[in-house]
Motif scaffolding. Structure first.
Motif, PDB file in Angstrom:
ATOM      1  N   MET A 187       0.859  -1.170   0.000  1.00  0.00           N
ATOM      2  CA  MET A 187       0.000   0.000   0.000  1.00  0.00           C
ATOM      3  C   MET A 187       0.904   1.231   0.000  1.00  0.00           C
ATOM      4  SD  MET A 187      -2.915   1.037   2.727  1.00  0.00           S
ATOM      5  CE  MET A 187      -4.097  -0.008   1.936  1.00  0.00           C
ATOM      6  N   PRO A 188       0.643   2.172  -0.870  1.00  0.00           N
ATOM      7  CA  PRO A 188       1.483   3.369  -0.928  1.00  0.00           C
ATOM      8  C   PRO A 188       1.411   4.168   0.373  1.00  0.00           C
ATOM      9  CG  PRO A 188       0.077   3.197  -2.871  1.00  0.00           C
ATOM     10  CD  PRO A 188      -0.349   2.140  -1.917  1.00  0.00           C
ATOM     11  N   THR A 189       2.526   4.794   0.703  1.00  0.00           N
ATOM     12  CA  THR A 189       2.587   5.626   1.898  1.00  0.00           C
ATOM     13  C   THR A 189       1.661   6.817   1.719  1.00  0.00           C
ATOM     14  OG1 THR A 189       4.882   5.008   2.074  1.00  0.00           O
ATOM     15  CG2 THR A 189       4.184   6.852   3.413  1.00  0.00           C
ATOM     16  N   GLY A 190       1.016   7.225   2.812  1.00  0.00           N
ATOM     17  CA  GLY A 190       0.185   8.410   2.772  1.00  0.00           C
ATOM     18  C   GLY A 190      -1.298   8.122   2.583  1.00  0.00           C
ATOM     19  N   LEU A 191      -1.655   6.900   2.220  1.00  0.00           N
ATOM     20  CA  LEU A 191      -3.070   6.577   2.085  1.00  0.00           C
ATOM     21  C   LEU A 191      -3.623   6.134   3.427  1.00  0.00           C
ATOM     22  CD1 LEU A 191      -3.235   4.549  -1.257  1.00  0.00           C
ATOM     23  CD2 LEU A 191      -3.829   6.935  -0.876  1.00  0.00           C
ATOM     24  N   ALA A 192      -4.765   6.663   3.773  1.00  0.00           N
ATOM     25  CA  ALA A 192      -5.384   6.301   5.050  1.00  0.00           C
ATOM     26  C   ALA A 192      -5.988   4.903   4.952  1.00  0.00           C
ATOM     27  CB  ALA A 192      -6.464   7.314   5.410  1.00  0.00           C
ATOM     28  N   ILE A 193      -5.832   4.131   6.015  1.00  0.00           N
ATOM     29  CA  ILE A 193      -6.424   2.805   6.081  1.00  0.00           C
ATOM     30  C   ILE A 193      -7.619   2.906   7.014  1.00  0.00           C
ATOM     31  CG2 ILE A 193      -6.072   0.410   6.759  1.00  0.00           C
ATOM     32  CD1 ILE A 193      -3.087   0.838   6.334  1.00  0.00           C
ATOM     33  N   ARG A 194      -8.778   2.541   6.502  1.00  0.00           N
ATOM     34  CA  ARG A 194      -9.980   2.581   7.327  1.00  0.00           C
ATOM     35  C   ARG A 194      -9.948   1.403   8.288  1.00  0.00           C
ATOM     36  NH1 ARG A 194     -15.126   2.517   4.993  1.00  0.00           N
ATOM     37  NH2 ARG A 194     -15.748   3.832   6.711  1.00  0.00           N
ATOM     38  N   VAL A 230       1.562 -10.458   9.342  1.00  0.00           N
ATOM     39  CA  VAL A 230       0.293  -9.751   9.553  1.00  0.00           C
ATOM     40  C   VAL A 230       0.160  -8.583   8.591  1.00  0.00           C
ATOM     41  CG1 VAL A 230      -1.026  -8.335  11.188  1.00  0.00           C
ATOM     42  CG2 VAL A 230       0.035 -10.473  11.955  1.00  0.00           C
ATOM     43  N   THR A 231       1.192  -7.763   8.488  1.00  0.00           N
ATOM     44  CA  THR A 231       1.089  -6.589   7.614  1.00  0.00           C
ATOM     45  C   THR A 231       1.045  -6.996   6.141  1.00  0.00           C
ATOM     46  OG1 THR A 231       3.501  -6.278   7.775  1.00  0.00           O
ATOM     47  CG2 THR A 231       2.108  -4.961   9.254  1.00  0.00           C
ATOM     48  N   THR A 232       1.741  -8.055   5.784  1.00  0.00           N
ATOM     49  CA  THR A 232       1.660  -8.555   4.404  1.00  0.00           C
ATOM     50  C   THR A 232       0.235  -9.020   4.109  1.00  0.00           C
ATOM     51  OG1 THR A 232       3.992  -9.183   4.378  1.00  0.00           O
ATOM     52  CG2 THR A 232       2.560 -10.269   2.772  1.00  0.00           C
ATOM     53  N   GLU A 233      -0.337  -9.784   5.026  1.00  0.00           N
ATOM     54  CA  GLU A 233      -1.709 -10.272   4.861  1.00  0.00           C
ATOM     55  C   GLU A 233      -2.699  -9.101   4.802  1.00  0.00           C
ATOM     56  OE1 GLU A 233      -4.811 -13.074   4.506  1.00  0.00           O
ATOM     57  OE2 GLU A 233      -2.661 -13.503   4.495  1.00  0.00           O
ATOM     58  N   ALA A 234      -2.440  -8.068   5.591  1.00  0.00           N
ATOM     59  CA  ALA A 234      -3.332  -6.897   5.623  1.00  0.00           C
ATOM     60  C   ALA A 234      -3.115  -5.973   4.425  1.00  0.00           C
ATOM     61  CB  ALA A 234      -3.123  -6.119   6.915  1.00  0.00           C
ATOM     62  N   GLY A 235      -2.013  -6.177   3.702  1.00  0.00           N
ATOM     63  CA  GLY A 235      -1.730  -5.333   2.548  1.00  0.00           C
ATOM     64  C   GLY A 235      -1.271  -3.947   2.919  1.00  0.00           C
ATOM     65  N   CYS A 236      -0.494  -3.844   4.001  1.00  0.00           N
ATOM     66  CA  CYS A 236       0.000  -2.527   4.417  1.00  0.00           C
ATOM     67  C   CYS A 236       1.472  -2.617   4.799  1.00  0.00           C
ATOM     68  CB  CYS A 236      -0.828  -1.986   5.582  1.00  0.00           C
ATOM     69  SG  CYS A 236      -0.763  -2.984   7.079  1.00  0.00           S
ATOM     70  N   ALA A 237       2.085  -1.479   4.977  1.00  0.00           N
ATOM     71  CA  ALA A 237       3.489  -1.428   5.361  1.00  0.00           C
ATOM     72  C   ALA A 237       3.659  -1.901   6.806  1.00  0.00           C
ATOM     73  CB  ALA A 237       4.009   0.000   5.217  1.00  0.00           C
ATOM     74  N   LYS A 238       4.814  -2.485   7.107  1.00  0.00           N
ATOM     75  CA  LYS A 238       5.073  -3.006   8.447  1.00  0.00           C
ATOM     76  C   LYS A 238       4.967  -1.909   9.499  1.00  0.00           C
ATOM     77  CE  LYS A 238       8.191  -5.821  11.148  1.00  0.00           C
ATOM     78  NZ  LYS A 238       9.466  -6.498  11.244  1.00  0.00           N
ATOM     79  N   GLY A 239       5.343  -0.699   9.142  1.00  0.00           N
ATOM     80  CA  GLY A 239       5.303   0.405  10.091  1.00  0.00           C
ATOM     81  C   GLY A 239       3.906   0.739  10.584  1.00  0.00           C
ATOM     82  N   VAL A 240       2.884   0.341   9.825  1.00  0.00           N
ATOM     83  CA  VAL A 240       1.507   0.630  10.237  1.00  0.00           C
ATOM     84  C   VAL A 240       1.198  -0.053  11.561  1.00  0.00           C
ATOM     85  CG1 VAL A 240      -0.935   0.276   9.632  1.00  0.00           C
ATOM     86  CG2 VAL A 240       0.687   1.061   7.899  1.00  0.00           C
ATOM     87  N   LEU A 241       1.613  -1.300  11.709  1.00  0.00           N
ATOM     88  CA  LEU A 241       1.364  -2.033  12.953  1.00  0.00           C
ATOM     89  C   LEU A 241       2.064  -1.335  14.116  1.00  0.00           C
ATOM     90  CD1 LEU A 241       1.083  -5.772  13.479  1.00  0.00           C
ATOM     91  CD2 LEU A 241       2.550  -4.503  15.002  1.00  0.00           C
ATOM     92  N   HIS A 242       3.294  -0.944  13.903  1.00  0.00           N
ATOM     93  CA  HIS A 242       4.070  -0.326  14.984  1.00  0.00           C
ATOM     94  C   HIS A 242       3.654   1.114  15.264  1.00  0.00           C
ATOM     95  CE1 HIS A 242       6.430  -3.884  15.548  1.00  0.00           C
ATOM     96  NE2 HIS A 242       6.594  -3.958  14.238  1.00  0.00           N
ATOM     97  N   LYS A 243       2.939   1.717  14.353  1.00  0.00           N
ATOM     98  CA  LYS A 243       2.400   3.053  14.599  1.00  0.00           C
ATOM     99  C   LYS A 243       1.233   2.981  15.583  1.00  0.00           C
ATOM    100  CE  LYS A 243       0.239   6.985  12.366  1.00  0.00           C
ATOM    101  NZ  LYS A 243      -0.352   7.518  11.155  1.00  0.00           N
ATOM    102  N   HIS A 244       0.494   1.896  15.545  1.00  0.00           N
ATOM    103  CA  HIS A 244      -0.716   1.766  16.363  1.00  0.00           C
ATOM    104  C   HIS A 244      -0.525   0.933  17.630  1.00  0.00           C
ATOM    105  CE1 HIS A 244      -3.384   3.718  13.465  1.00  0.00           C
ATOM    106  NE2 HIS A 244      -2.605   3.186  12.556  1.00  0.00           N
ATOM    107  N   PHE A 245       0.575   0.195  17.722  1.00  0.00           N
ATOM    108  CA  PHE A 245       0.834  -0.667  18.878  1.00  0.00           C
ATOM    109  C   PHE A 245       2.299  -0.529  19.295  1.00  0.00           C
ATOM    110  CE2 PHE A 245      -2.495  -2.502  16.265  1.00  0.00           C
ATOM    111  CZ  PHE A 245      -3.513  -2.723  17.186  1.00  0.00           C
ATOM    112  N   ASP A 246       2.548  -0.606  20.601  1.00  0.00           N
ATOM    113  CA  ASP A 246       3.919  -0.445  21.109  1.00  0.00           C
ATOM    114  C   ASP A 246       4.874  -1.482  20.526  1.00  0.00           C
ATOM    115  OD1 ASP A 246       3.119   1.693  22.628  1.00  0.00           O
ATOM    116  OD2 ASP A 246       2.865   0.513  24.467  1.00  0.00           O
ATOM    117  N   ASP A 247       4.433  -2.725  20.443  1.00  0.00           N
ATOM    118  CA  ASP A 247       5.229  -3.789  19.862  1.00  0.00           C
ATOM    119  C   ASP A 247       4.294  -4.922  19.464  1.00  0.00           C
ATOM    120  OD1 ASP A 247       4.673  -5.334  22.202  1.00  0.00           O
ATOM    121  OD2 ASP A 247       6.483  -4.606  23.186  1.00  0.00           O
TER     122      ASP A 247
END
Length: 195
Positions: free
Chosen positions: A1-8, A35-52
């Motif tokens: 998923m390109p950076t900058g697009l909001a994920i609902r 998880v992030t591959t399955e969700a179709g998003c960058a790995k950083g998305v998970l770490h942005k929303h959760f501590d680890d």
């Protein structure tokens, strides 16, 4: 998923992806990258929303516990309707036919996750504890209605049903048990207390 697009609904998207990986490949395959591959998003998305990653997994389990609370209310409201065996068979099939068995495996598999969950659930296995409480409340309501014996020990019946149900559904790679298998197990456990 390109950076900058909001994920609902990013949390739900990540939780759903984690469940799919868990069901498909088991707890050893569940990584933040998977998880992030399955969700179709960058790995950083998970770490942005959760501590680890273990914080993510702990919130996944807590989210599923909240969903179980909603199912518990529905089961409690079903007291006095259908048959006790039908209600219990449906509840156990819904519980173990979902991702719950895989989540229990995950909790057992990951020491850090178990340690985090111990803060909220100091004993037993999270999710199964809440499932047991759901059955205790339902069985107590049925006992109050006279549909099971007044002397029935619901605090013993509930974990017996949970343990038996878990064993019937435990093979995550196999086909789910036939409804008659679940019904037979419920009927056997409840045989001595049905009014």
């Amino acid at each position: 998923m390109p950076t900058g697009l909001a994920i609902r609904d990013v949390r739900e998207q990540l939780f759903g992806a984690a469940e799919r990986v868990l069901l498909r490949a088991g707890p050893s395959a569940l990584t933040s990258r998977a998880v992030t591959t399955e969700a179709g998003c960058a790995k950083g998305v998970l770490h942005k929303h959760f501590d680890d990653f273990d914080a993510f997994l702990a919130e996944l389990v807590q989210d599923r516990i909240v969903r179980l609370t909603e199912e518990s209310e529905a089961l409690r409201a079903a007291a006095g309707t259908n048959t006790v065996v039908d209600n219990l068979t449906g509840a156990l099939t819904a519980l173990f036919g979902s991702v719950a068995v895989a989540i229990v495996s995950l909790i057992i598999f990951r020491d850090e996750l178990r340690a985090r969950l111990r803060k909220a659930t100091p004993t037993g296995i999270p999710l199964l504890n809440e499932a047991g409480a759901m059955l205790v409340a339902y069985l107590a309501a049925e006992r109050d209605l006279g549909r099971i014996a007044a002397e029935a020990d619901v605090d013993v019946l509930a974990p017996t049903l949970i343990g038996s149900g878990h064993l019937v559904f435990a093979d995550r790679t196999g086909t789910p048990p036939e409804p008659d298998t679940v019904r037979r197990m419920v009927t056997t456990v409840m045989a001595g207390v049905l009014a």
